[in-house]
Design an enzyme around this catalytic site. Structure first.
Site, PDB file in Angstrom:
ATOM      1  N   HIS A  23      34.604  19.277 -14.091  1.00 16.10           N
ATOM      2  CA  HIS A  23      35.896  20.207 -14.567  1.00 16.10           C
ATOM      3  C   HIS A  23      35.996  20.522 -16.157  1.00 16.10           C
ATOM      4  O   HIS A  23      36.321  21.325 -16.515  1.00 16.10           O
ATOM      5  CB  HIS A  23      37.209  19.457 -14.089  1.00 16.10           C
ATOM      6  N   SER A 134      35.291  15.594  -7.016  1.00 19.08           N
ATOM      7  CA  SER A 134      36.174  14.615  -6.896  1.00 19.08           C
ATOM      8  C   SER A 134      36.394  13.938  -5.683  1.00 19.08           C
ATOM      9  O   SER A 134      36.520  12.800  -5.727  1.00 19.08           O
ATOM     10  CB  SER A 134      37.868  15.638  -6.943  1.00 19.08           C
TER      11      SER A 134
END
Length: 167
Positions: A23, A134
């Site tokens: 990210h 994630s």
């Protein structure tokens, strides 16, 4: 009142549960393309997040610090509504693998139907981050694996605290 949208402002939405180095890479590269990148942390109760919204927002703010051109903000509701509210003309999405494309294409098409003035832009991650997600980071951490190569040290500490571990 709807603001005029700017193609110089991009929204990068996600649950960021937790925020990963992938990210971060995408956001930092996006700052070379846009004047402002808003990391929009979704309040996604349907996904039953590991970290509460407030903690996900705080972690993202810690990771990005006061880097120029990056803002972190929570949101709920329709993404295109948030983009309009913030004056963003671009929704930024990451495509790690081919299997991401179908879902992301569907979202992008729907968002364009709802807000034709807001474009969706897909970026691929640096090859070193293409395999990180994630959900994989959470799964590895839950089973006692080392996730330090995949997340910022502050996120690692938050994971350990959340899991009741000491590192």
């Amino acid at each position: 009142m709807v603001k005029t949208v700017s193609s110089r402002i991009a929204i990068y939405p996600g649950t960021f549960d937790p925020i990963t180095n992938g990210h971060v890479d995408l956001v930092q590269r996006a700052t070379r393309l846009f004047d402002r990148v808003i990391v929009a942390v979704a309040d996604s109760a349907t996904k039953a997040p590991f970290f509460p919204l407030e903690e996900r927002v705080a972690l993202a703010r810690e990771v990005f610090g006061n880097q120029a051109g990056i803002e972190v903000s929570p949101f709920d509701g329709l993404l295109v509504g948030f983009a309009r509210e913030r004056g963003a003309g671009v929704i930024l999405r990451g495509l790690r693998v081919v299997s991401d494309f179908e879902f992301e294409f569907q979202l992008g098409s729907m968002n364009r139907k709802l807000a034709p003035e807001v474009e969706t832009l897909f970026l691929t991650p640096d090859e070193g981050y293409a395999y990180i997600s994630s959900s994989l980071v959470r799964e590895i951490a839950l089973h006692g694996g080392d996730v330090s190569p995949f997340v910022d040290p502050r996120v690692l500490k938050a994971l350990a605290t959340r899991l009741g571990q000491r590192r």
